[in-house]
Design a protein around this motif. Structure first.
Motif, PDB file in Angstrom:
ATOM      1  N   ASP A  29       0.832  -1.201   0.000  1.00 39.58           N
ATOM      2  CA  ASP A  29       0.000   0.000   0.000  1.00 39.58           C
ATOM      3  C   ASP A  29       0.871   1.258   0.000  1.00 39.58           C
ATOM      4  O   ASP A  29       0.532   2.263  -0.641  1.00 39.58           O
ATOM      5  N   SER A  30       1.987   1.214   0.724  1.00 39.00           N
ATOM      6  CA  SER A  30       2.878   2.376   0.752  1.00 39.00           C
ATOM      7  C   SER A  30       3.516   2.624  -0.606  1.00 39.00           C
ATOM      8  O   SER A  30       3.782   3.777  -0.973  1.00 39.00           O
ATOM      9  N   GLU A  31       3.783   1.552  -1.353  1.00 38.23           N
ATOM     10  CA  GLU A  31       4.267   1.748  -2.717  1.00 38.23           C
ATOM     11  C   GLU A  31       3.225   2.496  -3.545  1.00 38.23           C
ATOM     12  O   GLU A  31       3.562   3.352  -4.371  1.00 38.23           O
ATOM     13  N   ARG A  32       1.962   2.188  -3.313  1.00 34.68           N
ATOM     14  CA  ARG A  32       0.901   2.886  -4.034  1.00 34.68           C
ATOM     15  C   ARG A  32       0.787   4.336  -3.582  1.00 34.68           C
ATOM     16  O   ARG A  32       0.582   5.245  -4.399  1.00 34.68           O
ATOM     17  N   GLY A  39       2.830  10.974  -8.717  1.00 38.06           N
ATOM     18  CA  GLY A  39       1.960  11.345  -9.822  1.00 38.06           C
ATOM     19  C   GLY A  39       1.369  12.735  -9.638  1.00 38.06           C
ATOM     20  O   GLY A  39       1.017  13.407 -10.618  1.00 38.06           O
ATOM     21  N   ALA A  40       1.259  13.186  -8.378  1.00 39.90           N
ATOM     22  CA  ALA A  40       0.739  14.523  -8.078  1.00 39.90           C
ATOM     23  C   ALA A  40       1.838  15.576  -8.034  1.00 39.90           C
ATOM     24  O   ALA A  40       1.572  16.731  -7.689  1.00 39.90           O
ATOM     25  N   GLY A  41       3.078  15.168  -8.351  1.00 37.70           N
ATOM     26  CA  GLY A  41       4.162  16.134  -8.442  1.00 37.70           C
ATOM     27  C   GLY A  41       5.105  16.192  -7.260  1.00 37.70           C
ATOM     28  O   GLY A  41       6.050  16.985  -7.254  1.00 37.70           O
ATOM     29  N   LEU A 151      -4.207   1.542  -8.815  1.00 35.22           N
ATOM     30  CA  LEU A 151      -3.554   2.812  -8.535  1.00 35.22           C
ATOM     31  C   LEU A 151      -2.109   2.802  -9.005  1.00 35.22           C
ATOM     32  O   LEU A 151      -1.483   1.744  -9.102  1.00 35.22           O
ATOM     33  N   PRO A 152      -1.537   3.984  -9.275  1.00 33.23           N
ATOM     34  CA  PRO A 152      -0.112   4.032  -9.635  1.00 33.23           C
ATOM     35  C   PRO A 152       0.745   3.556  -8.476  1.00 33.23           C
ATOM     36  O   PRO A 152       0.387   3.723  -7.307  1.00 33.23           O
TER      37      PRO A 152
END
Length: 506
Positions: A29-32, A39-41, A151-152
């Motif tokens: 989950d932490s990887e996600r 992805g949000a910068g 999710l990414p």
């Protein structure tokens, strides 16, 4: 862009840090979470920043008796840092957030975001909303909104990856709160799982670990009792996938078709982590574990008959409420019979919200400690004996990153054998990268590792090694952020006083 312009751009970059506690599911989950933030910068803060980041995320576990005290202690240490850094944000997610909800903001009002196990994909939106509205955002979904693997993901390893096949659990073990926080089991479609694995292999990954709270119950949600063995066999047909592992199974669902699939699928590794929890039928009944000692040892016998070189590991809880000396002796007997390669032995501690926390017959701490030491000593002896049987064998190792703490001083490298044993080997003259494969002869055994002190017999450069090299080159070129290394594939460090069957807060 001039060098001064680049420097100003870097200064404007918002950094993040994710602190992970607990099981492999939380690690994944932490990887996600990292993937979502990047992805949000956001850019990962350098290793060792210790809270010196613009966003600090706690991905929590709720199964330890003092999990909340540790969380609030860590949050308290960040409070003065946040006061000195306008714009810094703190987020709390995971199982403890799912459990405590509004309590977190009441006890730590400087927290900006609280999110649960079912809505990790909302983190960037919640951070932005908290910033704009200048007030804490608490959002806890009661059920899964979308399977997390959509999710990414910012994977920690270029050559090994986790792949979730299910979330949640349908069991009712009296020591475990996971079903209440992760929900009932929900399985992914097999096609989606295989598509993710094929995509990972296309990126250079050569080892995957299938994850589930009860991984071999896969199929119960889609009505196919043999779905897990079919999935293992399907993994065997993926070109370029060299190693397949899975964790953690439950003895109740460990059927003969799974054993056959393991034995007959070449890239499914000869390794099995099977939580026993106790060797006493009385204690197993109190735990609501749906098997007994004979059933458990029977599975071990079948696995060894089909896969003679399999390394079998387990979880054991010592001092469960009501455990007598006779019960504990039954656990010692089961350990002697099973001859585990390693046992991850835990002293029972109350998990708030579980039936066991209020059971009569809570065992005094000193009794639990004494039993724990006896069990640890027995398993240490067995582990050493089982490792000595590896001396003289020729093994293929996948070279690992960051698993040999003394490698620099000893001029060795480290790798994992097919059965997941850790092997330190002499550094060869040829260049070897994490993800590459070497062939060595085992010359020495210790209880928790093996040595190959002679010359490396063969070095095979792999696409996984290429992926590691490409990734490290790209990371080195970044102005901010460093890699944190490989997540533990397979089982955790042995004999730690933590939690059993999957979750813990260190």
């Amino acid at each position: 862009m001039s060098s001064s312009d680049r420097s100003r751009a870097v200064d404007l970059t918002r950094t993040y840090e994710v602190r992970t506690y607990g099981c492999q599911m939380n690690v994944h989950d932490s990887e996600r979470l990292s993937g979502l933030l990047e992805g949000a910068g956001y850019v990962r803060a350098p290793e060792g920043s210790d809270g010196d980041a613009d966003v600090v995320v706690f991905n929590t576990c709720a199964v330890r008796e003092n999990a909340d005290n540790r969380l609030y202690g860590n949050l308290g240490r960040l409070a003065p840092m946040k006061t000195k850094r306008p714009g810094m944000q703190i987020a709390v997610g995971g199982c403890l957030a799912q459990k405590d909800r509004d309590t977190i903001v009441k006890r730590a009002p400087w927290v900006d975001v609280v999110f649960g196990t079912h809505n990790i994909g909302k983190l960037p939106v919640l951070l932005e909303r908290a910033r704009v509205q200048e007030e804490a955002q608490v959002e806890i979904a009661e059920s899964l909104e979308a399977f997390p693997s959509t999710l990414p993901t910012r994977r920690e390893s270029a050559y090994a990856a986790w792949v979730s096949i299910s979330v949640g659990c349908n069991n009712t073990c009296t020591f475990c709160i996971v079903p209440a926080l992760r929900g009932k089991e929900k399985d992914r479609r097999t096609g989606d799982i295989l598509a993710e694995i094929e995509a990972l292999v296309g990126e250079g990954v050569s080892e995957i670990t299938l994850l589930g709270q009860n991984v071999n119950a896969y199929g119960s949600d889609i009505g196919d009792r043999q779905a897990f063995s079919k999935l293992l066999r399907a993994c065997g047909k993926i070109d370029g996938l060299e190693r397949v592992r899975f964790t953690s199974p439950h003895p109740r669902d460990f059927t003969d078709d799974v054993i056959a699939a393991m034995a007959e699928t070449p890239n499914v590794m000869p390794q099995l982590h099977m939580p026993m929890q106790s060797g006493s039928d009385t204690v197993l009944k109190a735990m609501r574990r749906s098997y007994r000692q004979d059933r458990f040892l029977g599975i071990i016998d079948k696995v060894r008959a089909s896969i003679p070189h399999a390394a079998i590991t387990t979880d054991i809880i010592v001092g469960f409420p009501g455990e007598t000396e006779e019960d504990f002796e039954q656990t010692l007997h089961a350990v002697r019979e099973a001859r585990f390669a390693q046992a991850f032995t835990f002293q029972y501690s109350k998990r708030p919200g579980t039936p066991a926390a209020t059971m009569e017959g809570q065992i005094p701490k000193e009794v639990v400690q004494e039993r724990y030491m006896r069990l640890s000593a027995l398993q240490e002896e067995i582990s050493w004996d089982e490792n000595k049987k590896q001396v003289g064998r020729t093994l293929e190792l996948m070279v690992a990153e960051g698993e040999g703490r003394k490698d620099g001083a000893t001029h060795r490298l480290s790798g994992r054998a097919p059965d997941n044993r850790l092997v330190h080997f002499t550094k060869p003259d040829a260049e070897v990268r994490p993800g590459d494969v070497v062939t060595v002869e085992i010359t020495y055994a210790a209880p928790h590792h093996l040595l190959a002190e002679g010359a490396t017999l063969d070095v095979r450069r792999t696409r996984a090694g290429d992926a590691w090299e490409k990734r490290n080159t790209a990371e080195a070129a970044k102005p901010v952020g460093v890699m944190l290394g490989l997540p533990q594939i397979g089982v955790p460090e042995p004999l730690s006083v933590a939690t059993g069957s999957g979750c813990g807060l260190d």
